[in-house]
Design a protein around this motif. Structure first.
Motif, PDB file in Angstrom:
ATOM      1  N   PRO A 195       0.844  -1.173  -0.143  1.00  0.00           N
ATOM      2  CA  PRO A 195       0.111   0.133  -0.008  1.00  0.00           C
ATOM      3  C   PRO A 195       0.903   1.214   0.010  1.00  0.00           C
ATOM      4  O   PRO A 195       0.356   2.347  -0.728  1.00  0.00           O
ATOM      5  CB  PRO A 195      -0.876  -0.256   1.417  1.00  0.00           C
ATOM      6  CG  PRO A 195      -1.027  -1.624   1.698  1.00  0.00           C
ATOM      7  CD  PRO A 195       0.377  -2.196   1.052  1.00  0.00           C
ATOM      8  N   GLU A 196       2.144   1.084   0.610  1.00  0.00           N
ATOM      9  CA  GLU A 196       3.065   2.189   0.504  1.00  0.00           C
ATOM     10  C   GLU A 196       3.491   2.396  -0.845  1.00  0.00           C
ATOM     11  O   GLU A 196       4.090   3.444  -1.182  1.00  0.00           O
ATOM     12  CB  GLU A 196       4.146   2.275   1.678  1.00  0.00           C
ATOM     13  CG  GLU A 196       3.328   2.203   3.118  1.00  0.00           C
ATOM     14  CD  GLU A 196       2.693   1.170   3.479  1.00  0.00           C
ATOM     15  OE1 GLU A 196       1.728   1.033   4.247  1.00  0.00           O
ATOM     16  OE2 GLU A 196       3.015  -0.010   3.208  1.00  0.00           O
ATOM     17  N   GLU A 197       3.851   1.593  -1.457  1.00  0.00           N
ATOM     18  CA  GLU A 197       4.335   1.581  -2.880  1.00  0.00           C
ATOM     19  C   GLU A 197       3.641   0.642  -3.760  1.00  0.00           C
ATOM     20  O   GLU A 197       4.039  -0.512  -4.093  1.00  0.00           O
ATOM     21  CB  GLU A 197       5.904   1.331  -2.798  1.00  0.00           C
ATOM     22  CG  GLU A 197       6.730   2.010  -1.772  1.00  0.00           C
ATOM     23  CD  GLU A 197       8.321   1.561  -1.925  1.00  0.00           C
ATOM     24  OE1 GLU A 197       8.408   0.609  -2.795  1.00  0.00           O
ATOM     25  OE2 GLU A 197       9.255   1.865  -1.156  1.00  0.00           O
ATOM     26  N   PRO A 198       2.284   1.373  -4.237  1.00  0.00           N
ATOM     27  CA  PRO A 198       1.561   0.550  -4.821  1.00  0.00           C
ATOM     28  C   PRO A 198       1.982   0.210  -6.336  1.00  0.00           C
ATOM     29  O   PRO A 198       2.655   0.887  -6.861  1.00  0.00           O
ATOM     30  CB  PRO A 198       0.104   1.172  -4.877  1.00  0.00           C
ATOM     31  CG  PRO A 198       0.759   2.593  -4.601  1.00  0.00           C
ATOM     32  CD  PRO A 198       1.967   2.610  -4.014  1.00  0.00           C
ATOM     33  N   LEU A 199       1.349  -0.500  -7.131  1.00  0.00           N
ATOM     34  CA  LEU A 199       1.398  -0.722  -8.512  1.00  0.00           C
ATOM     35  C   LEU A 199       0.698   0.140  -9.172  1.00  0.00           C
ATOM     36  O   LEU A 199      -0.682   0.428  -9.191  1.00  0.00           O
ATOM     37  CB  LEU A 199       0.964  -2.095  -8.992  1.00  0.00           C
ATOM     38  CG  LEU A 199       0.706  -2.687 -10.378  1.00  0.00           C
ATOM     39  CD1 LEU A 199       2.246  -2.056 -11.077  1.00  0.00           C
ATOM     40  CD2 LEU A 199       0.307  -3.729 -10.759  1.00  0.00           C
ATOM     41  N   MET A 200       1.271   1.246  -9.892  1.00  0.00           N
ATOM     42  CA  MET A 200       0.747   2.350 -10.634  1.00  0.00           C
ATOM     43  C   MET A 200       0.185   1.739 -11.985  1.00  0.00           C
ATOM     44  O   MET A 200       0.952   1.199 -12.835  1.00  0.00           O
ATOM     45  CB  MET A 200       1.674   3.447 -10.817  1.00  0.00           C
ATOM     46  CG  MET A 200       2.054   3.856  -9.467  1.00  0.00           C
ATOM     47  SD  MET A 200       0.858   4.754  -8.419  1.00  0.00           S
ATOM     48  CE  MET A 200       0.401   5.971  -9.462  1.00  0.00           C
ATOM     49  N   ILE A 201      -1.000   1.840 -12.350  1.00  0.00           N
ATOM     50  CA  ILE A 201      -1.637   1.562 -13.486  1.00  0.00           C
ATOM     51  C   ILE A 201      -2.462   2.790 -14.081  1.00  0.00           C
ATOM     52  O   ILE A 201      -3.327   3.322 -13.639  1.00  0.00           O
ATOM     53  CB  ILE A 201      -2.476   0.508 -13.268  1.00  0.00           C
ATOM     54  CG1 ILE A 201      -1.969  -0.782 -12.415  1.00  0.00           C
ATOM     55  CG2 ILE A 201      -3.202  -0.156 -14.571  1.00  0.00           C
ATOM     56  CD1 ILE A 201      -3.112  -1.791 -11.899  1.00  0.00           C
ATOM     57  N   LYS A 202      -2.026   3.286 -15.369  1.00  0.00           N
ATOM     58  CA  LYS A 202      -2.417   4.168 -16.044  1.00  0.00           C
ATOM     59  C   LYS A 202      -3.338   3.843 -17.335  1.00  0.00           C
ATOM     60  O   LYS A 202      -3.143   3.051 -18.073  1.00  0.00           O
ATOM     61  CB  LYS A 202      -1.313   5.079 -16.533  1.00  0.00           C
ATOM     62  CG  LYS A 202      -1.737   6.448 -17.540  1.00  0.00           C
ATOM     63  CD  LYS A 202      -0.676   7.220 -17.919  1.00  0.00           C
ATOM     64  CE  LYS A 202       0.124   7.881 -16.552  1.00  0.00           C
ATOM     65  NZ  LYS A 202       1.269   8.981 -17.090  1.00  0.00           N
ATOM     66  N   MET A 203      -4.584   4.350 -17.182  1.00  0.00           N
ATOM     67  CA  MET A 203      -5.764   3.824 -17.936  1.00  0.00           C
ATOM     68  C   MET A 203      -5.594   5.133 -19.176  1.00  0.00           C
ATOM     69  O   MET A 203      -5.458   6.171 -19.015  1.00  0.00           O
ATOM     70  CB  MET A 203      -6.798   3.757 -17.483  1.00  0.00           C
ATOM     71  CG  MET A 203      -6.859   2.622 -16.209  1.00  0.00           C
ATOM     72  SD  MET A 203      -6.564   1.206 -16.610  1.00  0.00           S
ATOM     73  CE  MET A 203      -8.223   0.477 -17.796  1.00  0.00           C
ATOM     74  N   LYS A 204      -6.141   4.411 -20.381  1.00  0.00           N
ATOM     75  CA  LYS A 204      -6.267   5.579 -21.579  1.00  0.00           C
ATOM     76  C   LYS A 204      -7.815   5.505 -21.712  1.00  0.00           C
ATOM     77  O   LYS A 204      -8.764   4.405 -21.758  1.00  0.00           O
ATOM     78  CB  LYS A 204      -5.618   4.891 -22.815  1.00  0.00           C
ATOM     79  CG  LYS A 204      -3.940   5.028 -22.731  1.00  0.00           C
ATOM     80  CD  LYS A 204      -3.423   4.687 -23.786  1.00  0.00           C
ATOM     81  CE  LYS A 204      -1.955   5.019 -24.074  1.00  0.00           C
ATOM     82  NZ  LYS A 204      -1.147   4.588 -25.175  1.00  0.00           N
ATOM     83  N   MET A 205      -8.521   6.620 -22.024  1.00  0.00           N
ATOM     84  CA  MET A 205      -9.764   6.844 -22.453  1.00  0.00           C
ATOM     85  C   MET A 205      -9.958   6.069 -23.638  1.00  0.00           C
ATOM     86  O   MET A 205      -9.097   6.303 -24.475  1.00  0.00           O
ATOM     87  CB  MET A 205     -10.085   8.375 -22.475  1.00  0.00           C
ATOM     88  CG  MET A 205      -9.791   9.030 -20.916  1.00  0.00           C
ATOM     89  SD  MET A 205     -10.853   8.403 -19.705  1.00  0.00           S
ATOM     90  CE  MET A 205     -12.238   9.055 -20.169  1.00  0.00           C
ATOM     91  N   LYS A 206     -11.292   5.896 -23.791  1.00  0.00           N
ATOM     92  CA  LYS A 206     -11.711   5.127 -25.156  1.00  0.00           C
ATOM     93  C   LYS A 206     -12.104   6.501 -26.156  1.00  0.00           C
ATOM     94  O   LYS A 206     -12.411   7.602 -25.669  1.00  0.00           O
ATOM     95  CB  LYS A 206     -13.159   4.620 -25.080  1.00  0.00           C
ATOM     96  CG  LYS A 206     -13.110   3.285 -24.195  1.00  0.00           C
ATOM     97  CD  LYS A 206     -14.315   2.610 -24.145  1.00  0.00           C
ATOM     98  CE  LYS A 206     -14.270   1.284 -23.537  1.00  0.00           C
ATOM     99  NZ  LYS A 206     -15.793   0.503 -23.302  1.00  0.00           N
ATOM    100  N   ARG A 207     -11.604   6.226 -27.429  1.00  0.00           N
ATOM    101  CA  ARG A 207     -11.652   7.241 -28.287  1.00  0.00           C
ATOM    102  C   ARG A 207     -12.285   6.900 -29.833  1.00  0.00           C
ATOM    103  O   ARG A 207     -11.979   5.742 -30.004  1.00  0.00           O
ATOM    104  CB  ARG A 207     -10.340   8.030 -28.686  1.00  0.00           C
ATOM    105  CG  ARG A 207     -10.056   8.860 -27.374  1.00  0.00           C
ATOM    106  CD  ARG A 207      -8.777   9.468 -27.833  1.00  0.00           C
ATOM    107  NE  ARG A 207      -8.098  10.543 -26.854  1.00  0.00           N
ATOM    108  CZ  ARG A 207      -7.723  10.435 -25.592  1.00  0.00           C
ATOM    109  NH1 ARG A 207      -7.528   9.015 -25.364  1.00  0.00           N
ATOM    110  NH2 ARG A 207      -7.504  11.201 -24.844  1.00  0.00           N
ATOM    111  N   ASN A 208     -13.275   7.684 -30.178  1.00  0.00           N
ATOM    112  CA  ASN A 208     -13.815   7.000 -31.539  1.00  0.00           C
ATOM    113  C   ASN A 208     -13.355   8.149 -32.770  1.00  0.00           C
ATOM    114  O   ASN A 208     -13.235   9.344 -32.335  1.00  0.00           O
ATOM    115  CB  ASN A 208     -15.337   6.947 -31.288  1.00  0.00           C
ATOM    116  CG  ASN A 208     -15.665   6.077 -30.337  1.00  0.00           C
ATOM    117  OD1 ASN A 208     -15.215   4.870 -30.386  1.00  0.00           O
ATOM    118  ND2 ASN A 208     -16.503   6.392 -29.497  1.00  0.00           N
TER     119      ASN A 208
END
Length: 596
Positions: free
Chosen positions: A337-350
């Motif tokens: 919890p002090e050093e979490p796994l960072m996951i960056k999401m991308k928005m859906k685009r049309n």
């Protein structure tokens, strides 16, 4: 290790003198305040027995009151080191009886020397005592009591946990109960007598670093004192992993806990080791994370548990409304919890087509939210039809397009981000569904088996481990042999030569032909001294070895004789052990009764 003996005289002070094998156990000797505990009379010429247990072992006081002054007494104190309480337990009642007779007759303790020359096998264990203990208690034996004789209260049975709360416990013949000042002591006579046992922790060789064991709530890194029939939980703890738990029932006086050959460690995955953020680095509070594979839910700790192999190479899928699902592989054991796994999401685009006037002017990749904003300064959205958006000029010429986020600009991750409560709920719900589909996992095997299959697989793994660790296997086999010998009053040649892969072969023949050296070598080879029957036999054989005449007399009184002229005991392949030892005793008595 040997027993010790001390002489104690309490008269105008306390004087303690070691007689045989003085040791640290004797440093715990104290002045027993008999005048406040017993109603003494000058007509009473007998002795009183008192037990005192300390962390070094047990002290057995044999007290003969002196009437020179109130509270004066002479005592012999038998010191039983903790390590030999079990192995000396069969001899101790006899030693106490002989010592009582000698003390009452006014003899010196040197007549008991042979008992204190013996070396007993060591079986160490730990136990704890209360920080503060009451002074004295008493326990009755004999007529109308739960215990018939003093002998039953001696030996290993001295280690009753009920005694641990007191500095000393008087063992009193019920016929002399009137001498006890009951108001001054607690009465333990109705307490159940439990058979002490030593429980040995499992081998931890080959287990990962940081593993620890507990028995109940106590640390379990050394053999501990328990009782036959006791049932408690043994837990194997490893930081970050689900505890491995096994209910243990103690079957006998020495028992070693075993672990399965292959331990299926299950890693605890907490929701807050994941930090899901958007393109702008802001936390996506409603994100959900699903772990593929054999997972389960620990509702008590509110976490997901997965096999160690899965945790180290976990395939996870992250979802958030308005974002494209993201699948990735990660070693979850590296994150906290002090050093979490960072996951960056991308928005859906049309693909969105924009009309300025009547014709399509240009195309852009846009999110659903961005479609509501004009990408051109001085224009605003007039209408939209599917993926076609019409723009019109604003009267003021002001910028009408206010982007909510820079398209294509991933931004910078700010600070530390955590998953919201809603995300935690989604994680657990998603994984619980996976658990219900995949089946519950047993903590020992981590597979969806029935109870019968689990037992079979655990047994197969245990046997495989025993083959790989011969030392442990031999130890277990020896304990089984000792238990087997205790279970059969009649020793048969055909059985002894065949059981345990022939390890007891030759034992019957050696007994039958009075080859006692071979008999005792067999006992030493397989550590059979933990068997009550064997210990009794070995004790008698040791006495037989004290004089050559004993053996000669035994051969002389033997009725059976082979064709070669050699004497033997049984002609039918069966030896009843009690009768056999009586025959040995008959030979000893015959020799000792002969006049010089």
């Amino acid at each position: 290790m040997k027993l010790g003996l001390y002489k104690q005289l309490v008269r105008n002070g306390e004087d303690n003198e070691p007689v045989f094998n003085g040791s640290a156990t004797g440093n715990k000797l104290f002045d027993v305040k008999i005048e406040g505990m017993l109603k003494l009379s000058t007509n009473d010429k007998g002795t009183f027995c008192l037990l005192s247990i300390n962390t070094m072992g047990c002290l057995v006081y044999l007290i003969k009151p002196l009437f020179s002054r109130m509270g004066d007494y002479r005592a012999w104190v038998i010191s039983v080191p903790r390590q030999v309480v079990l192995s000396s337990s069969n001899d101790l009642p006899t030693i106490v009886m002989e010592a009582q007779k000698a003390l009452e007759a006014g003899e010196e303790p040197q007549s008991l020397a042979r008992w204190f020359q013996r070396d007993y096998k060591e079986q160490d264990f730990t136990f704890s005592l209360p920080e503060y203990r009451s002074k004295y208690a008493y326990r009755l034996y004999g007529r109308d009591s739960k215990v018939a004789s003093l002998s039953q209260l001696l030996g290993a049975n001295m280690l009753q946990k009920d005694y641990f709360d007191y500095e000393g416990v008087f063992l009193v013949d019920a016929a002399r109960q009137s001498m006890v000042r009951a108001e001054a002591m607690d009465d333990l006579s109705q307490k159940m007598l439990r058979q002490p046992a030593v429980v040995i922790p499992p081998q931890t060789a080959g287990l990962p670093d940081g593993v620890s064991l507990t028995a109940g709530k106590e640390k379990f890194d050394l053999p501990i004192l328990s009782y036959k029939g006791a049932r408690f939980k043994v837990s194997v703890k490893r930081p970050g992993y689900l505890d491995l738990e096994q209910m243990v029932t103690v079957p006998g006086n020495v028992f070693q806990v075993m672990l399965p050959a292959k331990v299926d460690w299950r890693y605890k995955v907490y929701p807050d080791i994941f930090s899901v953020v958007g393109e702008d680095g802001q936390a996506l509070k409603d994100a959900s994370v699903e772990i593929e594979g054999n997972t389960g839910v620990d509702h008590k700790e509110r976490c997901v548990v997965v096999p160690e192999a899965t945790a180290k190479k976990a395939r996870i899928t992250v979802k958030h409304e308005g974002c494209g699902a993201k699948t990735m592989t990660a070693d979850l054991t590296l994150y906290t919890p002090e050093e979490p796994l960072m996951i960056k999401m991308k928005m859906k685009r049309n693909k969105v087509k924009y009309k300025v006037g009547s014709k399509i002017s240009f195309e852009m990749d846009r999110t659903d939210d961005e479609m509501e904003e004009s990408p051109l300064a001085g224009y605003e959205v007039s209408s939209s039809d599917g993926n076609v958006v019409t723009l019109k000029s604003t009267a003021s010429g002001r910028k009408s397009a206010k982007k909510k986020g820079k398209s294509g600009d991933e931004g910078k991750q700010g600070g530390r981000h955590v998953v919201s409560k809603m995300a935690i709920i989604r994680i657990c719900v998603g994984l619980l569904a996976g658990l219900l589909i995949g089946g519950a996992t047993g903590w020992w095997l981590g597979r969806n088996h029935g109870e019968s299959s689990v037992r079979k697989e655990v047994e197969a793994q245990r046997l495989a481990e025993l083959k790989r660790n011969q030392e442990i296997a031999d130890s277990i086999e020896n304990v089984r042999m000792a238990a087997y010998l205790d279970s059969i009053p009649n020793w048969k040649k055909a059985e002894l030569d065949s059981v345990f892969d022939g390890k007891l072969a030759g034992l019957y023949d050696a007994l039958n032909t009075y080859d006692f050296a071979t008999v005792q070598e067999k006992g030493q080879e397989h550590d059979l001294d933990v068997s009550t029957q064997w210990h009794s036999l070995d004790s008698v054989l040791s006495l037989m070895n004290e004089k050559v005449e004993y053996g000669k007399k035994l051969v002389e009184i033997t009725k059976n004789e082979g064709e070669d002229g050699k004497k033997f005991y049984s002609p039918d392949g069966t030896i009843t052990l009690a009768t056999f030892m009586n025959k040995l005793e008959e030979a000893r008595v015959a020799v000792d009764s002969q006049k010089p």
